[in-house]
Design an enzyme around this catalytic site. Sequence first.
Site, PDB file in Angstrom:
ATOM      1  N   LYS A  36       0.815  -1.210   0.000  1.00  0.00           N
ATOM      2  CA  LYS A  36       0.000   0.000   0.000  1.00  0.00           C
ATOM      3  C   LYS A  36       0.854   1.269   0.000  1.00  0.00           C
ATOM      4  O   LYS A  36       0.568   2.206  -0.749  1.00  0.00           O
ATOM      5  CB  LYS A  36      -0.905  -0.038   1.237  1.00  0.00           C
ATOM      6  CG  LYS A  36      -2.041   0.936   1.220  1.00  0.00           C
ATOM      7  CD  LYS A  36      -3.163   0.468   2.153  1.00  0.00           C
ATOM      8  CE  LYS A  36      -2.670   0.174   3.564  1.00  0.00           C
ATOM      9  NZ  LYS A  36      -2.285   1.406   4.285  1.00  0.00           N
ATOM     10  N   ARG A  53      12.398  -6.670  13.014  1.00  0.00           N
ATOM     11  CA  ARG A  53      11.628  -5.672  13.768  1.00  0.00           C
ATOM     12  C   ARG A  53      10.423  -6.338  14.422  1.00  0.00           C
ATOM     13  O   ARG A  53       9.873  -7.305  13.910  1.00  0.00           O
ATOM     14  CB  ARG A  53      11.148  -4.557  12.830  1.00  0.00           C
ATOM     15  CG  ARG A  53      12.237  -3.591  12.407  1.00  0.00           C
ATOM     16  CD  ARG A  53      11.702  -2.611  11.382  1.00  0.00           C
ATOM     17  NE  ARG A  53      10.390  -2.099  11.792  1.00  0.00           N
ATOM     18  CZ  ARG A  53       9.478  -1.615  10.959  1.00  0.00           C
ATOM     19  NH1 ARG A  53       9.701  -1.587   9.667  1.00  0.00           N
ATOM     20  NH2 ARG A  53       8.334  -1.171  11.410  1.00  0.00           N
ATOM     21  N   ARG A 101      -1.961  -8.291  13.534  1.00  0.00           N
ATOM     22  CA  ARG A 101      -2.326  -7.110  12.742  1.00  0.00           C
ATOM     23  C   ARG A 101      -3.345  -7.465  11.661  1.00  0.00           C
ATOM     24  O   ARG A 101      -4.257  -6.688  11.377  1.00  0.00           O
ATOM     25  CB  ARG A 101      -1.077  -6.487  12.100  1.00  0.00           C
ATOM     26  CG  ARG A 101      -0.213  -5.739  13.097  1.00  0.00           C
ATOM     27  CD  ARG A 101       1.129  -5.401  12.511  1.00  0.00           C
ATOM     28  NE  ARG A 101       1.054  -4.406  11.444  1.00  0.00           N
ATOM     29  CZ  ARG A 101       1.994  -4.246  10.516  1.00  0.00           C
ATOM     30  NH1 ARG A 101       3.066  -5.012  10.505  1.00  0.00           N
ATOM     31  NH2 ARG A 101       1.860  -3.318   9.592  1.00  0.00           N
ATOM     32  N   ARG A 159      11.310 -10.281   6.477  1.00  0.00           N
ATOM     33  CA  ARG A 159      12.042  -9.002   6.411  1.00  0.00           C
ATOM     34  C   ARG A 159      13.063  -8.877   7.539  1.00  0.00           C
ATOM     35  O   ARG A 159      12.792  -9.259   8.675  1.00  0.00           O
ATOM     36  CB  ARG A 159      11.055  -7.820   6.493  1.00  0.00           C
ATOM     37  CG  ARG A 159      10.279  -7.589   5.208  1.00  0.00           C
ATOM     38  CD  ARG A 159       9.025  -6.776   5.448  1.00  0.00           C
ATOM     39  NE  ARG A 159       9.289  -5.572   6.205  1.00  0.00           N
ATOM     40  CZ  ARG A 159       9.310  -4.339   5.687  1.00  0.00           C
ATOM     41  NH1 ARG A 159       9.052  -4.159   4.407  1.00  0.00           N
ATOM     42  NH2 ARG A 159       9.550  -3.304   6.443  1.00  0.00           N
TER      43      ARG A 159
END
Length: 216
Positions: free
Chosen positions: A13, A160, A171, A127
Amino acid sequence: MRAVLVGPPGAGKGTQAQILASELSIPKVSTGDIFRANVSGGTELGKQAKAYMDRGDLVPDEVTNAMVRDRLAQEDAQGGFLLDGFPRNVAQAETLNKILGDLDERLDAVLELRVDEEEVVKRLSGRRSCRNCGHVQHVDFDPPATAGVCDACGGELFQREDDKEETIRHRLEVYREQTAPLVQFYENEGILLTIEAVGSVADVTARAKAALGNRS
Ligand SMILES: [Zn+2]
């Protein structure tokens, strides 16, 4: 063009918002950017926001609404804008309608990016970020030459809090619960456009522009 971009974490996004805003010559208004500025500036709002974000929770509406209201009243947003990350729920959507109503404006379109949840978990949980320079790599799609070491600067790569699988699943769950009614809200208003956010960045941009082009 006054538009809102919605989509789950990991849908690309932010990237699409950047490209579309540039191609449509309107500012990208991202709550992520506003939050980060507050967090790195160590403001009281920033500290509150960070505690929620680290847990994978959403920042409370009253904190967010105040920042968005200020931003949309600024000069560069008078000819249009692309909102990224706001609104996230029906209450915020109603607040946004009110903010725009006060400015004698209204939304033209809401673009929904749709993706597969397992794909999102795979993309995000791989990531790794550099502690030193902030460079982001991916264990599968952009693996470092030496495990755990940043290709750009040799710093230490770490995962992270936001990118841990448990946080991502939380989430996604929060997104599903809060955003499904939001999407319905905009469908009822007759301004919802939905595209599949799969394939290359350019593919998704082309789909988004085609959808938005039909609207302006
Ligand atoms: Zn680095």
